[in-house]
Design a protein around this motif. Structure first.
Motif, mmCIF file in Angstrom:
data_model
loop_
_atom_site.group_PDB
_atom_site.id
_atom_site.type_symbol
_atom_site.label_atom_id
_atom_site.label_comp_id
_atom_site.label_asym_id
_atom_site.label_seq_id
_atom_site.Cartn_x
_atom_site.Cartn_y
_atom_site.Cartn_z
ATOM 1 N N MET A 42 9.862 63.111 94.539
ATOM 2 C CA MET A 42 10.684 62.004 94.911
ATOM 3 C C MET A 42 9.803 60.855 95.426
ATOM 4 O O MET A 42 10.076 59.699 95.108
ATOM 5 N N GLN A 43 8.871 61.216 96.250
ATOM 6 C CA GLN A 43 7.971 60.213 96.786
ATOM 7 C C GLN A 43 7.151 59.583 95.656
ATOM 8 O O GLN A 43 6.859 58.393 95.687
ATOM 9 N N GLN A 44 6.830 60.350 94.675
ATOM 10 C CA GLN A 44 6.069 59.859 93.533
ATOM 11 C C GLN A 44 6.895 58.852 92.732
ATOM 12 O O GLN A 44 6.377 57.831 92.276
ATOM 13 N N GLN A 45 8.193 59.073 92.583
ATOM 14 C CA GLN A 45 9.060 58.144 91.859
ATOM 15 C C GLN A 45 9.178 56.816 92.606
ATOM 16 O O GLN A 45 9.191 55.754 92.003
ATOM 17 N N GLN A 46 9.278 56.890 93.948
ATOM 18 C CA GLN A 46 9.375 55.659 94.741
ATOM 19 C C GLN A 46 8.079 54.845 94.615
ATOM 20 O O GLN A 46 8.121 53.626 94.519
ATOM 21 N N GLN A 47 6.975 55.549 94.600
ATOM 22 C CA GLN A 47 5.695 54.858 94.476
ATOM 23 C C GLN A 47 5.583 54.190 93.101
ATOM 24 O O GLN A 47 5.113 53.060 92.978
ATOM 25 N N GLN A 48 6.046 54.857 92.034
ATOM 26 C CA GLN A 48 6.022 54.280 90.696
ATOM 27 C C GLN A 48 6.916 53.048 90.618
ATOM 28 O O GLN A 48 6.579 52.053 89.973
ATOM 29 N N ARG A 49 8.119 53.125 91.301
ATOM 30 C CA ARG A 49 9.037 51.977 91.311
ATOM 31 C C ARG A 49 8.394 50.789 92.022
ATOM 32 O O ARG A 49 8.552 49.654 91.587
ATOM 33 N N ARG A 50 7.674 51.040 93.129
ATOM 34 C CA ARG A 50 7.030 49.962 93.883
ATOM 35 C C ARG A 50 5.947 49.293 93.024
ATOM 36 O O ARG A 50 5.825 48.072 93.000
ATOM 37 N N VAL A 51 5.168 50.116 92.325
ATOM 38 C CA VAL A 51 4.118 49.568 91.459
ATOM 39 C C VAL A 51 4.759 48.757 90.335
ATOM 40 O O VAL A 51 4.314 47.649 90.025
ATOM 41 N N PHE A 52 5.834 49.296 89.745
ATOM 42 C CA PHE A 52 6.529 48.589 88.665
ATOM 43 C C PHE A 52 7.113 47.274 89.177
ATOM 44 O O PHE A 52 6.985 46.235 88.534
#
Length: 157
Positions: A1-11
């Motif tokens: 879940m934390q990994q998805q949030q980090q990907q969204r922030r980068v995107f």
């Protein structure tokens, strides 16, 4: 879940950076002023009028010509230019006029002259040349036609 949030922030950061970049480019393009076209200065200077080429020595070879033009705002109204008169041109028709001549005509027995016509081939430095010229020269010695065939010497017996 934390990994998805980090990907969204980068995107999201990448998307915002792209939008910012596009906005900056369009603002820069809109801010550019069109350069006014340079207006060509109208000059009251007339065309150069050139004298005939005057050889430095003799009647052909290197020489000079004088140029003049009119106009109140002209920086230069007279100047001298180097020129050259070819030595193999017929000087009697103007040293700056070259003609292509036809073959010599038959000898006129009344005048003892033969003539030929030349058509203007080239005029140096916009010289004022005649379109066609005619020249004459003495016919020279009139020769009798040579007999054709061989002669035999006959011995008397």
């Amino acid at each position: 879940m934390q990994q998805q949030q980090q990907q969204r922030r980068v995107f999201t950061a990448a998307l915002l950076a792209l939008i910012f970049l596009l906005a900056a480019v369009s603002t820069t393009e809109a801010g550019k002023k069109e350069k006014p076209e340079k207006k060509a200065k109208k000059s009251d200077c007339g065309e150069w009028q050139w004298s005939v080429c005057v050889p430095t020595s003799g009647d052909c070879g290197l020489g000079t010509r004088e140029g003049t033009r009119t106009g109140a705002e002209c920086k230069q109204t007279t100047k001298t230019q180097k020129c050259k008169i070819p030595c193999n041109w017929k000087k009697q028709f103007g040293a700056e006029c070259k003609y292509q001549f036809q073959a010599w005509g038959e000898c006129d027995l009344n005048t003892a002259l033969k003539t030929r016509t030349g058509n203007l081939k080239r005029a140096l430095h916009n010289a004022d040349c005649q379109k066609t010229v005619t020249i004459s020269k003495p016919c020279g010695k009139l020769t009798k036609p040579k007999p054709q065939g061989k002669f035999h010497v006959l011995k008397a017996a």
